[in-house]
Design an enzyme around this catalytic site. Structure first.
Site, PDB file in Angstrom:
ATOM      1  N   LYS A  68       5.354   9.111   8.655  1.00  0.00           N
ATOM      2  CA  LYS A  68       4.778   8.806  10.100  1.00  0.00           C
ATOM      3  C   LYS A  68       6.232   9.291  10.639  1.00  0.00           C
ATOM      4  O   LYS A  68       6.087  10.494  11.155  1.00  0.00           O
ATOM      5  CB  LYS A  68       4.867   6.838  10.262  1.00  0.00           C
ATOM      6  CG  LYS A  68       3.715   6.247   9.075  1.00  0.00           C
ATOM      7  CD  LYS A  68       3.357   5.636   9.521  1.00  0.00           C
ATOM      8  CE  LYS A  68       2.613   4.500   8.525  1.00  0.00           C
ATOM      9  NZ  LYS A  68       0.922   5.498   8.791  1.00  0.00           N
ATOM     10  N   ASP A  76       9.187   3.197  -0.941  1.00  0.00           N
ATOM     11  CA  ASP A  76       8.394   3.293   0.458  1.00  0.00           C
ATOM     12  C   ASP A  76       8.524   3.052   2.105  1.00  0.00           C
ATOM     13  O   ASP A  76       8.380   1.547   2.353  1.00  0.00           O
ATOM     14  CB  ASP A  76       7.061   2.359  -0.289  1.00  0.00           C
ATOM     15  CG  ASP A  76       5.405   3.459   0.882  1.00  0.00           C
ATOM     16  OD1 ASP A  76       6.542   4.026   1.378  1.00  0.00           O
ATOM     17  OD2 ASP A  76       4.528   3.030   0.551  1.00  0.00           O
ATOM     18  N   TYR A 126       0.620  -1.091  -0.203  1.00  0.00           N
ATOM     19  CA  TYR A 126       0.354   0.071   0.092  1.00  0.00           C
ATOM     20  C   TYR A 126       0.658   1.307  -0.319  1.00  0.00           C
ATOM     21  O   TYR A 126       2.193   1.027   0.255  1.00  0.00           O
ATOM     22  CB  TYR A 126      -0.522   0.087   0.909  1.00  0.00           C
ATOM     23  CG  TYR A 126      -1.566   0.426   1.453  1.00  0.00           C
ATOM     24  CD1 TYR A 126      -3.469   1.223   0.679  1.00  0.00           C
ATOM     25  CD2 TYR A 126      -1.240   2.067   2.219  1.00  0.00           C
ATOM     26  CE1 TYR A 126      -3.941   2.327   1.116  1.00  0.00           C
ATOM     27  CE2 TYR A 126      -2.547   3.411   2.149  1.00  0.00           C
ATOM     28  CZ  TYR A 126      -3.211   3.496   1.574  1.00  0.00           C
ATOM     29  OH  TYR A 126      -3.805   4.452   1.854  1.00  0.00           O
TER      30      TYR A 126
HETATM   31  N1  HOZ Z   1      -1.978   3.943   6.075  1.00  0.00           N
HETATM   32  C1  HOZ Z   1      -2.674   3.603   7.514  1.00  0.00           C
HETATM   33  C2  HOZ Z   1      -2.478   1.587   7.555  1.00  0.00           C
HETATM   34  N2  HOZ Z   1      -2.151   1.098   6.522  1.00  0.00           N
HETATM   35  C3  HOZ Z   1      -3.738   3.968   8.002  1.00  0.00           C
HETATM   36  C4  HOZ Z   1      -3.867   5.579   8.472  1.00  0.00           C
HETATM   37  C5  HOZ Z   1      -5.282   5.646   9.880  1.00  0.00           C
HETATM   38  O1  HOZ Z   1      -6.269   5.117   9.444  1.00  0.00           O
HETATM   39  O2  HOZ Z   1      -5.558   6.546   9.959  1.00  0.00           O
END
Ligand code: HOZ
Length: 437
Positions: free
Chosen positions: A274, A246, A151
């Site tokens: 992050k 990534d 992802y």
């Molecule tokens: N991209 C996040 C999970 N891999 C989710 C972020 C969220 O829902 O806060």
């Protein structure tokens, strides 16, 4: 999914969730939070400190989500809080360059082996979208290769075979993505280097970049098999393809310099997010100077943002990255010790009950699958018993432990997790497993 009523008092979260659905689609601002695949009510959070989080009903949990990755030093770390407070008094945004941006860029260049220059954006999604555009502009080619179950945020051309929320909710190929976008995204099997070779051979001279989560964190946590990353590097070298890691999840987490430092395979470009923002909305993409100088205003590929390099976010990021820089020799061994002890404890608990499982971790992230097989890609991840995971998730929650509300997400921890948290987690897990066995 239906779940048995919780033993916890969640009445205020339930009321909030009901109210939120009137003004917010699905009541959440990001689908992965919606508890859809585990059932029940998403927790509405009031406050968090260190390794724990407290919901609006006053229930406190040891947190293994850590805002999905950023909280490497735990919640509300004083150095981050002070930095943000100080900056807020001098305004929250200028839309003009600041000295703190140079500080953050230099720290990133210093810590991440592949990064000679870096551009700040506002999220991991922006980072990956911008990196792919740059790779396309730089190579003059249209196609990208991504991996099933990886992802990279919600850019159109990444929502093909996507992990995380799309996989959890059963829409790995999102409606709304144009046929043209879909045709330019070639999907490869994770950990299957021969499949990548075949795709590249079938599209000679058409592939701009291969983008990969070098440790996958969006179908649970799935490490690279030996030779996989090296194979990608070799294919990209042979075909002048830009290799993009990534490292939004893994950057500054599995090692100060991410997977590329830990496994010694250096990509051409790296996407970050992050941890880099210390919990504020920051993403970044960086890499070889020659490629990065193809970005406007030096080069022709356009990418911009009013809040890019925002001072509040940069202060938080700077506080975190400079702490990593100063204390990395203590931080990462400490995280490794926690990881080893957690994994051993979890495995002992599962073995004692004779349960089938696959547990893995890389640095301070990991995953537990209820399955009979080793998980190496999306197909094997999908064989896991997601109903059992849902029961496990709720049983743990009742014991005061908050893991990701989906089988297809990783769990995260940081330096605020110490011996007391470890002990409590393992005792709670033992009780939770007995309940669901
Ligand atoms: N991209 C996040 C999970 N891999 C989710 C972020 C969220 O829902 O806060």
């Amino acid at each position: 999914m239906e779940v048995a009523p919780s033993k916890l008092d969640l009445s205020r979260s339930e009321r909030d969730y009901e109210q939120a659905q009137h003004s917010i689609p699905g009541g959440v601002n990001s689908p992965a939070r919606a508890f859809k695949s585990v059932g029940g009510t998403p927790l509405f959070i009031d406050t968090a400190e260190g390794a724990t989080m407290t919901d609006v009903d006053g229930n406190t949990y040891i947190d293994y989500v850590g805002s999905w990755g950023p909280m490497i030093f735990g919640h509300a770390h004083p150095e981050v809080v002070n930095a943000v407070q100080e900056q807020a008094e001098s305004s929250t945004s200028f839309g003009a360059p600041t000295e703190i941006e140079i500080g953050v860029a230099e720290l990133v260049c210093d810590l991440v082996p592949s990064v000679e220059k870096v551009r700040m954006v506002n999220s991991g999604t922006e980072a990956t979208m911008s990196a792919a555009r740059l790779a396309r502009g730089y190579t003059g080619r249209d196609k990208i290769i991504k991996f099933d179950g990886n992802y990279h945020g919600h850019g159109d051309f990444f929502l093909i075979g996507a992990g995380s929320g799309p996989l959890t909710h059963g829409h790995p190929d999102s409606p709304g993505v144009t046929r043209g976008n879909a045709e330019d995204t070639l999907l490869a099997r994770y950990n299957d280097i021969e499949h990548v070779r075949k795709l590249v051979d079938a599209h000679q001279g058409e592939v701009a970049c291969i983008i990969v989560e070098p440790v996958a964190g969006n179908m649970g946590c799935v490490p690279p098999e030996p030779g996989f990353l090296e194979g990608l590097r070799e294919i990209c070298n042979a075909h002048d393809i830009v290799l993009i890691f990534d490292e939004v999840m893994t950057g500054f987490r599995v090692a100060p310099g991410g997977v590329q430092e830990r496994f010694g395979v250096i990509p051409d470009m790296t996407c970050l997010g992050k941890i880099i923002g210390g919990g504020l909305p920051v993403g970044a993409y960086g890499g070889k100077q020659e490629i990065m100088d193809y970005v406007s205003p030096v080069g022709p590929v356009y990418q911009a943002g009013t809040l890019s390099g925002n001072p509040l976010a940069m202060r938080a990021g700077h506080a975190v990255l400079s702490k990593i820089q100063r204390e990395k020799d203590e931080i990462y061994p400490q995280l490794e010790d926690y990881s080893e002890a957690l994994e051993k404890g979890i495995q002992d608990n599962l073995d004692a009950l004779g349960l089938d499982y696959y547990h893995t971790h890389v640095g301070a992230m990991g995953a537990l699958f209820f399955t009979e097989e080793k998980v190496v890609d999306q197909d094997t991840a999908k064989k896991a018993d997601t109903d059992k995971y849902a029961a496990y998730f709720h049983a743990l929650l009742e014991e005061g432990i908050y893991f990701a509300p989906s089988q297809f997400e990783a769990f995260f921890y940081g330096t605020a997790h110490g011996e007391a948290e470890l002990d409590e987690t393992l005792k709670a897990q033992r009780r939770a497993l007995k309940k669901i066995h």
